[in-house]
Design a protein around this motif. Structure first.
Motif, PDB file in Angstrom:
ATOM      1  N   HIS A  83      88.954  59.017  51.134  1.00 58.88           N
ATOM      2  CA  HIS A  83      89.194  58.287  52.385  1.00 58.88           C
ATOM      3  C   HIS A  83      88.558  56.897  52.390  1.00 58.88           C
ATOM      4  CE1 HIS A  83      85.186  59.892  53.507  1.00 58.88           C
ATOM      5  NE2 HIS A  83      85.134  58.827  54.286  1.00 58.88           N
ATOM      6  N   LEU A  84      87.675  56.610  51.446  1.00 56.98           N
ATOM      7  CA  LEU A  84      87.058  55.290  51.356  1.00 56.98           C
ATOM      8  C   LEU A  84      87.978  54.263  50.680  1.00 56.98           C
ATOM      9  CD1 LEU A  84      83.425  56.266  50.263  1.00 56.98           C
ATOM     10  CD2 LEU A  84      84.247  55.666  52.564  1.00 56.98           C
ATOM     11  N   PHE A  85      89.103  54.723  50.143  1.00 56.81           N
ATOM     12  CA  PHE A  85      90.014  53.868  49.380  1.00 56.81           C
ATOM     13  C   PHE A  85      91.323  53.666  50.130  1.00 56.81           C
ATOM     14  CE2 PHE A  85      87.023  55.676  46.500  1.00 56.81           C
ATOM     15  CZ  PHE A  85      86.760  54.673  45.573  1.00 56.81           C
ATOM     16  N   PRO A  86      92.050  52.599  49.802  1.00 60.04           N
ATOM     17  CA  PRO A  86      93.355  52.410  50.433  1.00 60.04           C
ATOM     18  C   PRO A  86      94.321  53.522  50.032  1.00 60.04           C
ATOM     19  CG  PRO A  86      92.896  50.654  48.816  1.00 60.04           C
ATOM     20  CD  PRO A  86      91.696  51.538  48.875  1.00 60.04           C
ATOM     21  N   ALA A  87      95.323  53.767  50.846  1.00 61.75           N
ATOM     22  CA  ALA A  87      96.291  54.838  50.596  1.00 61.75           C
ATOM     23  C   ALA A  87      96.999  54.670  49.261  1.00 61.75           C
ATOM     24  CB  ALA A  87      97.315  54.899  51.731  1.00 61.75           C
ATOM     25  N   GLU A  88      97.172  53.430  48.807  1.00 63.98           N
ATOM     26  CA  GLU A  88      97.896  53.188  47.548  1.00 63.98           C
ATOM     27  C   GLU A  88      96.995  53.241  46.309  1.00 63.98           C
ATOM     28  OE1 GLU A  88      96.667  49.215  49.288  1.00 63.98           O
ATOM     29  OE2 GLU A  88      97.688  50.956  50.088  1.00 63.98           O
ATOM     30  N   HIS A  90      95.400  54.148  42.914  1.00 61.84           N
ATOM     31  CA  HIS A  90      95.998  54.806  41.750  1.00 61.84           C
ATOM     32  C   HIS A  90      95.111  54.583  40.522  1.00 61.84           C
ATOM     33  CE1 HIS A  90      97.576  50.666  41.711  1.00 61.84           C
ATOM     34  NE2 HIS A  90      97.490  50.772  40.402  1.00 61.84           N
ATOM     35  N   VAL A  91      95.263  55.467  39.545  1.00 62.51           N
ATOM     36  CA  VAL A  91      94.498  55.358  38.302  1.00 62.51           C
ATOM     37  C   VAL A  91      94.833  54.019  37.642  1.00 62.51           C
ATOM     38  CG1 VAL A  91      94.174  56.326  35.989  1.00 62.51           C
ATOM     39  CG2 VAL A  91      94.330  57.848  37.972  1.00 62.51           C
ATOM     40  N   GLY A  92      93.794  53.318  37.212  1.00 61.36           N
ATOM     41  CA  GLY A  92      93.947  52.006  36.594  1.00 61.36           C
ATOM     42  C   GLY A  92      93.677  50.867  37.556  1.00 61.36           C
ATOM     43  N   MET A  93      93.739  51.149  38.848  1.00 60.35           N
ATOM     44  CA  MET A  93      93.479  50.135  39.872  1.00 60.35           C
ATOM     45  C   MET A  93      92.024  49.691  39.777  1.00 60.35           C
ATOM     46  SD  MET A  93      94.005  50.781  43.918  1.00 60.35           S
ATOM     47  CE  MET A  93      94.058  49.451  45.078  1.00 60.35           C
ATOM     48  N   GLN A  94      91.780  48.415  40.010  1.00 58.29           N
ATOM     49  CA  GLN A  94      90.409  47.922  40.035  1.00 58.29           C
ATOM     50  C   GLN A  94      90.024  47.602  41.470  1.00 58.29           C
ATOM     51  OE1 GLN A  94      90.436  44.840  36.924  1.00 58.29           O
ATOM     52  NE2 GLN A  94      89.294  46.319  35.697  1.00 58.29           N
ATOM     53  N   VAL A  95      88.817  48.001  41.831  1.00 58.00           N
ATOM     54  CA  VAL A  95      88.309  47.798  43.178  1.00 58.00           C
ATOM     55  C   VAL A  95      86.892  47.243  43.111  1.00 58.00           C
ATOM     56  CG1 VAL A  95      89.723  49.618  44.213  1.00 58.00           C
ATOM     57  CG2 VAL A  95      87.478  50.183  43.330  1.00 58.00           C
ATOM     58  N   GLU A  96      86.544  46.454  44.104  1.00 57.16           N
ATOM     59  CA  GLU A  96      85.175  45.966  44.204  1.00 57.16           C
ATOM     60  C   GLU A  96      84.367  46.959  45.019  1.00 57.16           C
ATOM     61  OE1 GLU A  96      85.037  42.034  45.868  1.00 57.16           O
ATOM     62  OE2 GLU A  96      85.680  41.125  43.988  1.00 57.16           O
ATOM     63  N   ALA A 114      91.568  63.311  42.318  1.00 53.18           N
ATOM     64  CA  ALA A 114      91.851  64.742  42.430  1.00 53.18           C
ATOM     65  C   ALA A 114      91.041  65.338  43.566  1.00 53.18           C
ATOM     66  CB  ALA A 114      91.514  65.465  41.124  1.00 53.18           C
ATOM     67  N   GLU A 115      91.656  66.280  44.272  1.00 50.10           N
ATOM     68  CA  GLU A 115      90.988  67.082  45.290  1.00 50.10           C
ATOM     69  C   GLU A 115      90.191  66.250  46.293  1.00 50.10           C
ATOM     70  OE1 GLU A 115      88.821  70.220  43.349  1.00 50.10           O
ATOM     71  OE2 GLU A 115      90.532  70.683  42.051  1.00 50.10           O
ATOM     72  N   GLY A 116      90.800  65.148  46.762  1.00 49.31           N
ATOM     73  CA  GLY A 116      90.163  64.324  47.772  1.00 49.31           C
ATOM     74  C   GLY A 116      89.043  63.452  47.257  1.00 49.31           C
ATOM     75  N   LYS A 117      88.935  63.318  45.951  1.00 49.71           N
ATOM     76  CA  LYS A 117      87.878  62.495  45.337  1.00 49.71           C
ATOM     77  C   LYS A 117      88.510  61.444  44.427  1.00 49.71           C
ATOM     78  CE  LYS A 117      84.427  65.180  46.714  1.00 49.71           C
ATOM     79  NZ  LYS A 117      83.545  64.808  47.741  1.00 49.71           N
ATOM     80  N   VAL A 118      87.833  60.324  44.308  1.00 50.50           N
ATOM     81  CA  VAL A 118      88.251  59.245  43.413  1.00 50.50           C
ATOM     82  C   VAL A 118      87.097  58.968  42.462  1.00 50.50           C
ATOM     83  CG1 VAL A 118      88.964  56.825  43.257  1.00 50.50           C
ATOM     84  CG2 VAL A 118      89.782  58.242  45.155  1.00 50.50           C
ATOM     85  N   VAL A 119      87.395  58.977  41.165  1.00 55.09           N
ATOM     86  CA  VAL A 119      86.388  58.657  40.156  1.00 55.09           C
ATOM     87  C   VAL A 119      86.560  57.187  39.789  1.00 55.09           C
ATOM     88  CG1 VAL A 119      85.470  59.181  37.867  1.00 55.09           C
ATOM     89  CG2 VAL A 119      86.449  61.017  39.276  1.00 55.09           C
ATOM     90  N   VAL A 120      85.472  56.426  39.888  1.00 56.57           N
ATOM     91  CA  VAL A 120      85.486  55.008  39.523  1.00 56.57           C
ATOM     92  C   VAL A 120      84.441  54.764  38.437  1.00 56.57           C
ATOM     93  CG1 VAL A 120      86.388  54.171  41.736  1.00 56.57           C
ATOM     94  CG2 VAL A 120      83.920  54.409  41.426  1.00 56.57           C
ATOM     95  N   ASP A 121      84.766  53.821  37.561  1.00 55.90           N
ATOM     96  CA  ASP A 121      83.900  53.510  36.416  1.00 55.90           C
ATOM     97  C   ASP A 121      83.579  52.020  36.443  1.00 55.90           C
ATOM     98  OD1 ASP A 121      82.709  53.113  33.931  1.00 55.90           O
ATOM     99  OD2 ASP A 121      84.158  54.351  32.851  1.00 55.90           O
ATOM    100  N   GLY A 122      82.303  51.684  36.499  1.00 56.99           N
ATOM    101  CA  GLY A 122      81.854  50.302  36.536  1.00 56.99           C
ATOM    102  C   GLY A 122      81.657  49.678  35.166  1.00 56.99           C
ATOM    103  N   ASN A 123      81.893  50.442  34.098  1.00 58.88           N
ATOM    104  CA  ASN A 123      81.790  49.887  32.747  1.00 58.88           C
ATOM    105  C   ASN A 123      83.001  49.008  32.455  1.00 58.88           C
ATOM    106  OD1 ASN A 123      79.463  51.253  31.212  1.00 58.88           O
ATOM    107  ND2 ASN A 123      80.462  52.975  32.244  1.00 58.88           N
ATOM    108  N   HIS A 124      82.814  48.002  31.633  1.00 57.14           N
ATOM    109  CA  HIS A 124      83.957  47.233  31.138  1.00 57.14           C
ATOM    110  C   HIS A 124      84.790  48.196  30.296  1.00 57.14           C
ATOM    111  CE1 HIS A 124      86.314  44.477  28.719  1.00 57.14           C
ATOM    112  NE2 HIS A 124      86.082  43.567  29.644  1.00 57.14           N
TER     113      HIS A 124
END
Length: 161
Positions: A83-88, A90-96, A114-124
């Motif tokens: 819910h912290l992310f926009p509805a659109e 998707h995997v590969g999207m970059q967010v600040e 998956a399952e109401g969670k979004v995994v984000v990676d801050g590594n290059h």
């Protein structure tokens, strides 16, 4: 002219991984241009290898993770509520987002949803990888006083930020 502090260097390059897969390459009509001399426009190992070279010089360098995008840091992977992310999202999207300590803005790549969670990676995306850089010096010129003052190359037609 030789590459030295406060020169503008124009390069063509190809960056590949250890297996030889090309990851990035400059198009013939759009070479890379940077201000030489410690202005953080290029990796320090590459800058050191280019020092004293002239137009036409060719380099073939292996860049260990510490010479390029750093080691992969598992601490930079976060799982956040969807819910912290926009509805659109998707995997590969970059967010600040804020760093864990809340003091820095970071760029994160969405790696899983998956399952109401979004995994984000801050590594290059290339963190932790050994890379090979082939480059050719296409041009070297003295930097303009304004370029040195601002710490970066100005594009055709003057100053652009």
């Amino acid at each position: 002219m030789l590459i030295a502090k406060d020169t503008v260097v124009t390069l063509s390059y190809r960056l590949s991984d250890r297996a030889g897969e090309v990851l990035e390459e400059t198009p013939d009509d759009a070479p890379a241009v940077y201000l030489h001399g410690g202005y953080d426009g290029i990796f320090p190992k590459v800058e050191a290898a280019l020092e004293g070279r002239a137009s036409g010089a060719v380099l073939d360098l292996v860049l260990e993770p510490e010479d390029a995008f750093g080691e992969y840091d598992a601490e930079l992977v976060r799982v956040e509520p969807a819910h912290l992310f926009p509805a659109e999202v998707h995997v590969g999207m970059q967010v600040e987002g804020a760093s864990e300590d809340g003091h820095h803005v970071m760029l994160y790549t969405v790696t899983d949803i998956a399952e109401g969670k979004v995994v984000v990676d801050g590594n290059h995306p290339l963190a932790g990888r050994e890379l090979r850089l082939w480059c050719t010096v296409r041009d070297v010129r003295a930097a303009l006083p304004e370029e040195v003052e601002h710490g970066h190359v100005h594009g055709p037609g003057g100053h652009h930020h």
